[in-house]
Design a protein around this motif. Structure first.
Motif, PDB file in Angstrom:
ATOM      1  N   ALA A  14       0.836  -1.216   0.000  1.00 45.36           N
ATOM      2  CA  ALA A  14       0.000   0.000   0.000  1.00 45.36           C
ATOM      3  C   ALA A  14       0.864   1.257   0.000  1.00 45.36           C
ATOM      4  CB  ALA A  14      -0.911  -0.003   1.226  1.00 45.36           C
ATOM      5  N   LEU A  15       1.942   1.205  -0.758  1.00 49.27           N
ATOM      6  CA  LEU A  15       2.888   2.318  -0.789  1.00 49.27           C
ATOM      7  C   LEU A  15       2.220   3.598  -1.293  1.00 49.27           C
ATOM      8  CD1 LEU A  15       5.917   2.546  -0.157  1.00 49.27           C
ATOM      9  CD2 LEU A  15       6.393   2.122  -2.572  1.00 49.27           C
ATOM     10  N   PRO A  16       2.443   4.726  -0.599  1.00 50.91           N
ATOM     11  CA  PRO A  16       1.891   5.998  -1.099  1.00 50.91           C
ATOM     12  C   PRO A  16       2.524   6.359  -2.457  1.00 50.91           C
ATOM     13  CG  PRO A  16       2.803   6.259   1.123  1.00 50.91           C
ATOM     14  CD  PRO A  16       3.200   4.915   0.640  1.00 50.91           C
ATOM     15  N   ARG A  24       6.949  12.138   2.887  1.00 49.29           N
ATOM     16  CA  ARG A  24       6.922  11.469   4.197  1.00 49.29           C
ATOM     17  C   ARG A  24       8.328  11.095   4.646  1.00 49.29           C
ATOM     18  NH1 ARG A  24       1.730   9.507   5.671  1.00 49.29           N
ATOM     19  NH2 ARG A  24       2.688   9.148   7.710  1.00 49.29           N
ATOM     20  N   LEU A  25       9.125  10.564   3.710  1.00 48.89           N
ATOM     21  CA  LEU A  25      10.486  10.164   4.052  1.00 48.89           C
ATOM     22  C   LEU A  25      11.307  11.383   4.474  1.00 48.89           C
ATOM     23  CD1 LEU A  25      11.288   7.538   1.254  1.00 48.89           C
ATOM     24  CD2 LEU A  25      11.111   7.082   3.704  1.00 48.89           C
ATOM     25  N   THR A  26      11.183  12.450   3.693  1.00 49.60           N
ATOM     26  CA  THR A  26      11.944  13.674   3.997  1.00 49.60           C
ATOM     27  C   THR A  26      11.601  14.179   5.392  1.00 49.60           C
ATOM     28  OG1 THR A  26      12.077  14.283   1.668  1.00 49.60           O
ATOM     29  CG2 THR A  26      12.375  16.048   3.257  1.00 49.60           C
ATOM     30  N   MET A  27      10.336  14.193   5.702  1.00 50.67           N
ATOM     31  CA  MET A  27       9.918  14.731   6.997  1.00 50.67           C
ATOM     32  C   MET A  27      10.212  13.770   8.145  1.00 50.67           C
ATOM     33  SD  MET A  27       9.229  17.684   6.238  1.00 50.67           S
ATOM     34  CE  MET A  27       8.610  18.370   7.788  1.00 50.67           C
ATOM     35  N   ALA A  28      10.680  12.544   7.807  1.00 52.20           N
ATOM     36  CA  ALA A  28      11.065  11.618   8.871  1.00 52.20           C
ATOM     37  C   ALA A  28      12.582  11.499   8.957  1.00 52.20           C
ATOM     38  CB  ALA A  28      10.434  10.242   8.612  1.00 52.20           C
ATOM     39  N   ILE A 174      14.642   0.661   4.222  1.00 46.72           N
ATOM     40  CA  ILE A 174      13.705   1.743   3.899  1.00 46.72           C
ATOM     41  C   ILE A 174      12.270   1.243   4.075  1.00 46.72           C
ATOM     42  CG2 ILE A 174      12.897   3.324   2.101  1.00 46.72           C
ATOM     43  CD1 ILE A 174      15.650   4.140   2.632  1.00 46.72           C
ATOM     44  N   ALA A 175      12.057  -0.021   3.704  1.00 45.32           N
ATOM     45  CA  ALA A 175      10.703  -0.579   3.842  1.00 45.32           C
ATOM     46  C   ALA A 175      10.269  -0.562   5.305  1.00 45.32           C
ATOM     47  CB  ALA A 175      10.665  -1.995   3.283  1.00 45.32           C
ATOM     48  N   ARG A 176      11.184  -0.960   6.198  1.00 44.20           N
ATOM     49  CA  ARG A 176      10.870  -0.925   7.635  1.00 44.20           C
ATOM     50  C   ARG A 176      10.508   0.488   8.069  1.00 44.20           C
ATOM     51  NH1 ARG A 176      16.270  -3.116   8.846  1.00 44.20           N
ATOM     52  NH2 ARG A 176      16.183  -5.381   8.739  1.00 44.20           N
ATOM     53  N   ALA A 179       7.186   1.546   6.754  1.00 50.15           N
ATOM     54  CA  ALA A 179       6.133   0.907   7.541  1.00 50.15           C
ATOM     55  C   ALA A 179       5.934   1.656   8.859  1.00 50.15           C
ATOM     56  CB  ALA A 179       6.489  -0.556   7.793  1.00 50.15           C
ATOM     57  N   ALA A 180       7.036   2.045   9.479  1.00 52.50           N
ATOM     58  CA  ALA A 180       6.947   2.752  10.761  1.00 52.50           C
ATOM     59  C   ALA A 180       6.296   4.124  10.585  1.00 52.50           C
ATOM     60  CB  ALA A 180       8.333   2.906  11.368  1.00 52.50           C
ATOM     61  N   ILE A 181       6.670   4.817   9.528  1.00 50.27           N
ATOM     62  CA  ILE A 181       6.154   6.176   9.332  1.00 50.27           C
ATOM     63  C   ILE A 181       4.683   6.155   8.927  1.00 50.27           C
ATOM     64  CG2 ILE A 181       6.409   8.323   8.018  1.00 50.27           C
ATOM     65  CD1 ILE A 181       9.280   7.323   7.301  1.00 50.27           C
ATOM     66  N   THR A 182       4.352   5.255   7.979  1.00 50.79           N
ATOM     67  CA  THR A 182       3.014   5.308   7.378  1.00 50.79           C
ATOM     68  C   THR A 182       2.028   4.343   8.027  1.00 50.79           C
ATOM     69  OG1 THR A 182       3.570   3.613   5.756  1.00 50.79           O
ATOM     70  CG2 THR A 182       4.002   5.898   5.124  1.00 50.79           C
ATOM     71  N   ARG A 183       2.525   3.493   8.891  1.00 51.09           N
ATOM     72  CA  ARG A 183       1.713   2.430   9.493  1.00 51.09           C
ATOM     73  C   ARG A 183       1.236   1.413   8.453  1.00 51.09           C
ATOM     74  NH1 ARG A 183      -0.182   4.122  14.751  1.00 51.09           N
ATOM     75  NH2 ARG A 183       0.273   6.316  15.072  1.00 51.09           N
ATOM     76  N   CYS A 184       1.847   1.435   7.254  1.00 45.14           N
ATOM     77  CA  CYS A 184       1.507   0.395   6.269  1.00 45.14           C
ATOM     78  C   CYS A 184       2.143  -0.918   6.714  1.00 45.14           C
ATOM     79  CB  CYS A 184       2.068   0.749   4.891  1.00 45.14           C
ATOM     80  SG  CYS A 184       1.289   2.164   4.141  1.00 45.14           S
ATOM     81  N   LYS A 185       1.550  -2.006   6.267  1.00 50.63           N
ATOM     82  CA  LYS A 185       2.094  -3.305   6.640  1.00 50.63           C
ATOM     83  C   LYS A 185       3.258  -3.644   5.716  1.00 50.63           C
ATOM     84  CE  LYS A 185       0.501  -8.032   7.382  1.00 50.63           C
ATOM     85  NZ  LYS A 185       1.630  -8.352   8.217  1.00 50.63           N
TER      86      LYS A 185
END
Ligand SMILES: [Zn+2]
Lengths: 808, 338
Positions: A14-16, A24-28, A174-176, A179-185
């Motif tokens: 379910a990748l954005p 999202r990555l930049t802001m994390a 990056i996948a981990r 998942a942590a940032i977006t709560r995607c599985k």
């Protein structure tokens, strides 16, 4: 780190969208510096195969081709010559629009119908320029969409991974994080290992792996390996090549490509040896011996030192641990059996070797930041399995895994109160625990006194080598909570006086005086060329940089003047010959092991005094202009009792037109005309005048105190006197003699004319002085003044033999 | 007599009415009104008149003198006025020629931006501190939690004088030097030259930085955001958008990179901001406990933030300069523009 969006999508379904993901990555904390989508404007281009190439019946330079797609056979007229029957090409049929706005239509070219175009790389927008059409790999299926077949439908994110996050130098990492940032599985990609075993016993002794011993278990904390036998080395399949290329790797062969592929995916570097070339079936991890050397994969023979960790066979080093493999045991086309290494090497050790030898590789880059010691065998199994799948062969049963002291997770005490104190937040236990869970960080609440606030024992996973202390966890909480949600407040603080430093205030004052005098401020590099010292060998013991960018910037300057002369040369060469420039900066004087840094101001003038203007005389500046500037600075800074003495041997200065400023016998600066030899060596053809003042020295003698003296109540009486003086006598001596006569009524004496030439005898000059007499108590009479005036004049006559020419 | 007088008046007045210049007026005045003039010589003849006639003719003479004088004087005034006007006309200069002045110089654009930055922080009660440009490895790296062999050293390519002595890569060593000498509360900025082994259109081997920090008993990340927001609003625009995003610096944690909305395109995306609409403007973070340890501060008691920004970058954005090397070429045609 380059990151394939499609690859990441295998982990996060379910990748954005790429833009959202980048945001999202930049802001994390994983800054996305760029998004590349090479194929995004190519639509409708398909893979086709050329059936025949014939000459165009009506044009020598054109060809007439028949090409096949899944839809049938098409006629294409083409201007390129680099294709032949059987080639696979990128075909744009009519109705397609290419990236640069080229619209493909059915047309007749010189009487022959053409249904489309076979494309070149530049027509597809893949390169700025290209020759001929693009000839594609043979294994692409006819009729398939071009971007899909070529892997160009992917999007590549360029991520700036900070040095503390080696775990994010991989797709998995990056996948981990996503998942942590977006709560995607996150779905870990599964695969099966197919060891040879059971019924299928090893056929040759080769399958017996070499023995492994670790001499330096603190620098190589884990060494695992597998043997794969009877492989066939060859080119990698297209999909693998494409994945590697889009991550910036060159495809080499199916074995090496797999090690790189697994490194990109899991972040763990691997190395494959040709096991038949490992002497004595023996692997030793040890320090290099003095005088040992190794030829590395880049064909360079490198001398090793005792502090470098190496992988050796029975006799000699065959790889630089974690940095680069050796040439001798390299995988070649003829390689049959391989020994696949996956290890954990000490970060500092890898970095030292890499720095000492000047080799930085994708492997050393990851090891020196910290690999996941618990991920060693997963990467090994994955690579061995892929090699079996792509290069054939058998994976020998059993894995070597030397792991003398297995990883023990660390426990960190984390306090909720501390989190809130550092971040200025008021978040609760649940929010913190939610963040930790999302990051895969284990935690156990610690029993606390009532009202004390939650405390946890936190256990970070092995791949998070950056999390060692409570504050590291606090940062993770802040990151996941979101920096933007932390309230922005202004701190409460006690009032205090804010002040510039003393030297800063002097700088400001000097700058004001000079800019008011028409000077422009320059800033030059602090390092200069050693050539400067050909002009000034006296200061040739400046600090030298070990690793300058260029020889021209290799020595820390010991004077600002050399820089300003360069600045002047630059501007004169650019037709700006009226120069008034100054610089304020430090000079660097070696004092044994220490360096003394002194703040200096220096200036240079040359050319016309007032520039080119209709309303002023076109006079060139001279010595008195530069001296006047310095006098103004000293007066402005409140340096009262300075003296100026002519001096013939000042560096950079004309021997007859220069001198030093001193206070209480201590030099504070100098000024004069630039030495003609200096100017000549710089090829400057007009005279220049320079000064340099030592601001630190001035600071110790200046006085910012300003005193008030009452405005005189009684009138002054003026006496002018013109006199003929011997030219050898400096004005300063006359002046001192006048002031030294001790006449109280003499308020001041000014010089208002100096003249020599016509009507004045050879060797003499005429000086006109104005004497101002005044008493603070009464109005003076002419008689009173005459009485003292004559004393002064007589004194001058007697001491210097001056001849009074006229009085008024 | 009377007739002669009236005759004379008539002649004089008619002469006056056709007179053309000042000299002729003076001549006429002398001729008629002078001591040896015509009116005077007629006056001498008064004696020949009878007792009764004398005062009457005397009055007539006076009134004639009065009238002629009045005409003459008004004429003289007119001529004088004329003359003055002529003179002023002749004195005219071309006022459209440029004025005369000694051209002012100016300080370097970097100095100007530096002053602006420093004065904003002075306004918030920060003190200025300076330190050496030739630094030791300890102050530049070790004390700032960047040990030898740490990959973070790659973030700042360094010029070395010897194994242990280098050109400072940031003004952060001043932070250590100040904290070694003083106890909190502290509010300090450290402007100065710094050096990195780098040279291209956006990097020069020497550039200018302002590092700042604040330490007290309850400084939080929120304070960091507050101070830096106030600073950037003052430096750029009160309404400029600012974002804080996580980053990494060894001497701060949590670390933050601060972006402002692109000043070139107002956030729409352009070449300068590489299409992102944001410009990286400074790095900051909460001072790392390891740094406090190096200066013997109790990190349980004191917290603080630190930040650093490059002056050249700000100058480039404010002035629209696209090549950083311009600052150090010192071309007067460039320097004069600021
Ligand atoms: Zn922009």
């Amino acid at each position: 780190m380059k990151l394939s969006y499609n690859w990441l999508k295998e982990y996060i379904r379910a990748l954005p969208s790429p833009d959202k993901l980048a945001e999202r990555l930049t802001m994390a904390g994983l800054e996305v510096e760029g998004i590349e989508a090479p194929g995004k404007d190519i639509k409708g281009v398909v893979i086709a195969q050329i059936l025949s190439v014939e000459k165009h019946p009506n044009a020598d330079r054109l060809s007439f081709c028949k090409v096949k797609t899944d839809k049938g056979i098409h006629s294409i007229v083409c201007g390129a010559r680099n294709m032949k029957a059987g080639d696979k090409v990128a075909l744009a049929l009519h109705g397609t629009t290419l990236p640069r706005g080229i619209k493909i239509e059915k047309t007749k070219i010189r009487g022959v119908e053409s249904e489309g175009m076979m494309c070149s790389e530049s027509e597809l927008g893949l390169k700025d320029a290209s020759e001929g059409i693009m000839i594609l790999p043979q294994d692409l299926p006819v009729g398939k969409d071009f971007t899909e077949a070529m892997g160009l439908n992917d999007i590549i994110l360029n991520i700036n991974v900070t040095p503390n996050r080696p775990d994010c130098l991989s797709i998995l990492g990056i996948a981990r994080e996503v998942a942590a940032i977006t709560r995607c599985k996150m779905h870990e990609v599964r695969w099966k290992r197919s060891e040879v075993g059971g019924k299928k016993q090893p056929q040759t002794s080769n399958l017996k792996p070499p023995s492994v011993s670790i001499d330096e278990s603190s620098l190589c904390r884990r060494y695992s390996a597998r043997v794969v036998e009877n492989i066939k080395v060859g080119p990698s399949p297209n999909w693998l090549k494409q994945r590697l290329e889009s991550h910036g790797f060159r495809s080499i062969n199916n074995v090496v490509d797999v090690t790189n592929y697994v490194m990109i995916e899991y972040g763990h570097p691997l190395h494959a040896f040709d096991s038949d070339l490992v002497d004595g079936k023996q692997i030793v991890v040890r320090m290099a011996h003095e005088h040992e050397s190794i030829q590395t994969l880049d064909n360079i023979t490198r001398k090793l030192t005792k502090d470098m960790l190496v992988i050796c066979d029975k006799e000699k080093p065959i790889a630089l641990a974690g940095v680069m493999g050796g040439k001798e045991s390299e995988i070649q086309d003829t390689t049959k059996n391989i020994f696949l290494e996956s290890a954990y090497f000490d970060p500092s050790c890898v970095r030292r070797t890499s720095k000492a030898l000047g080799i930085s590789t994708d492997s050393s880059y990851r090891f020196e930041r910290g690999a996941d010691i618990e991920g060693v065998t997963r990467a090994l199994d994955r690579a061995a399995q892929m090699i079996v799948e792509l290069a054939g062969g058998d994976m020998a049963k059993g894995m070597i895994d030397k792991y003398p002291r297995p990883y023990k997770p660390i426990t960190i005490k984390v306090r909720l109160s501390r989190i809130n104190k550092i971040l200025g937040l008021n978040i609760n236990k649940k929010e913190v625990e939610d963040c930790l869970k999302r990051l895969g960080i284990d935690f156990k609440p610690v029993r606390v006194q009532k009202g004390e606030g939650a405390v946890w024992n936190v256990i970070p996973p092995s791949f998070r080598v950056d999390i060692l202390k409570e504050v590291d966890i606090i940062e993770e909480i802040a990151r996941l909570y979101g920096y933007e949600k932390i309230p922005t407040i202004l701190p409460l603080a006690r009032l205090s006086t804010a002040k510039k430093t003393g030297v800063d205030m002097i700088r400001e004052k000097v700058r004001d005086i000079l800019t008011n005098n028409g000077f422009l401020e320059a800033i030059n590099y602090s390092f200069v060329s050693p050539k400067v010292f050909e002009i000034a060998p006296e200061i040739n013991n400046g600090l030298r940089l070990i690793n300058p960018l260029t020889e021209e910037q290799s020595i820390m300057r010991r004077s600002l003047i050399s820089s300003l002369l360069e600045t002047m040369r630059y501007n004169v060469n650019h037709n700006n010959s009226d120069i008034k420039i100054f610089e304020i900066g430090r000079i660097f004087i070696p004092k044994g092991k220490e360096t003394e840094e002194r703040e200096m101001v220096s200036g240079i003038i040359s050319g016309l005094r007032y520039g080119e203007a209709w309303s002023v005389r076109r006079d060139a500046v001279d010595f008195y202009d530069i001296k006047g500037v310095v006098e103004q600075i000293l007066t402005g800074l409140g340096v009262a009792n300075y003296t100026f003495t002519a001096k013939a041997d000042i560096l950079f200065l004309h021997p007859g037109k220069g001198g030093v400023f001193e206070v209480n016998g201590k030099p504070i600066g100098m000024t004069g005309e630039a030495h003609p030899d200096t100017l000549q060596s710089l090829d400057i053809k007009q005279p220049a005048y320079i000064f340099e003042l030592d601001l630190q020295a001035i600071m110790t003698v200046m006085s910012s105190q300003k005193g008030y003296r009452p405005i005189p109540k009684y009138p002054m009486i003026i006496r002018d006197a013109a006199m003929i003086v011997n030219r050898e006598i400096p004005f300063q001596e006359l002046y001192d003699a006048v002031k030294g006569a001790g006449i109280k009524l003499l308020e001041k004496v000014d010089i208002f004319d100096v003249y020599y030439g016509e009507n004045i005898p050879e060797g003499k000059l005429s000086i006109a002085l104005r004497f101002v007499y005044r008493s603070s108590e009464r109005t003076l009479t002419d008689n009173e003044v005459n009485n003292v005036h004559v004393i002064i004049l007589d004194n001058l006559k007697n001491r210097f033999g001056v001849e009074i020419r006229g009085e008024a | 007599m009377r007739d002669r007088l009236l005759q004379l008046e008539k002649a004089a007045l008619s002469e006056i009415s056709s007179i053309k210049n000042k000299e002729a007026v003076i001549e006429l005045k002398n001729r008629y009104l002078g001591r040896k003039g015509e009116l005077a010589s007629l006056t001498k003849e008064l004696g020949k008149l009878s007792h009764e006639e004398r005062p009457v003719v005397g009055d007539l003479i006076n009134s004639i003198r009065g009238r002629i004088e009045e005409r003459v004087n008004s004429l003289l005034t007119a001529f004088a006025q004329d003359e003055r006007e002529q003179r002023l006309k002749a004195e005219r200069v071309d006022v459209t020629l440029p004025g005369r002045y000694l051209p002012l110089g100016n300080s370097h654009p970097i100095t100007q931006i530096m002053d602006e930055v420093v004065s904003i922080f002075l306004g918030m009660g920060f003190k200025v501190a300076e330190g050496p440009e030739v630094e030791t490895d300890y102050y530049n790296f070790e004390a700032l939690n960047i040990p030898k062999d740490h990959p973070a050293r790659d973030m700042q390519d360094t010029f070395y004088i010897s194994d242990d002595v280098l050109l400072r890569t940031h003004t952060s060593p001043v932070q250590i030097r100040v904290m070694q000498g003083k106890k909190p509360p502290l509010r300090v900025i450290a402007p100065g030259k710094v050096y990195r082994r780098d040279s291209d259109i956006t990097h020069t081997p020497m550039f200018h930085q302002v590092e700042g920090f604040m330490v007290d008993e309850s400084i939080t990340f929120g304070d960091l955001k507050g101070v830096l927001t106030a600073f950037l609003h003052s430096l750029f625009r009160e309404d400029i958008a600012i974002r804080f995003r996580p980053s990494f610096f060894p001497f701060t944690e949590p670390s933050v990179e601060v972006d402002i909305q692109c000043v070139m395109c107002n956030g729409k995306g352009c070449r300068v901001c590489k299409g992102s609409g944001w410009l990286e403007i400074l790095g900051a973070g909460m001072i790392h406990p390891m740094v406090f340890k190096a200066v013997d501060y109790d990190s349980e008691r004191y917290t603080g933030f630190a930040f650093g920004l490059g002056i050249e970058r700000i100058a480039m954005l404010k002035y629209g300069i696209d090549d950083i090397r311009m600052f150090f070429e010192n071309d007067v045609r460039f320097l004069r523009q600021f």
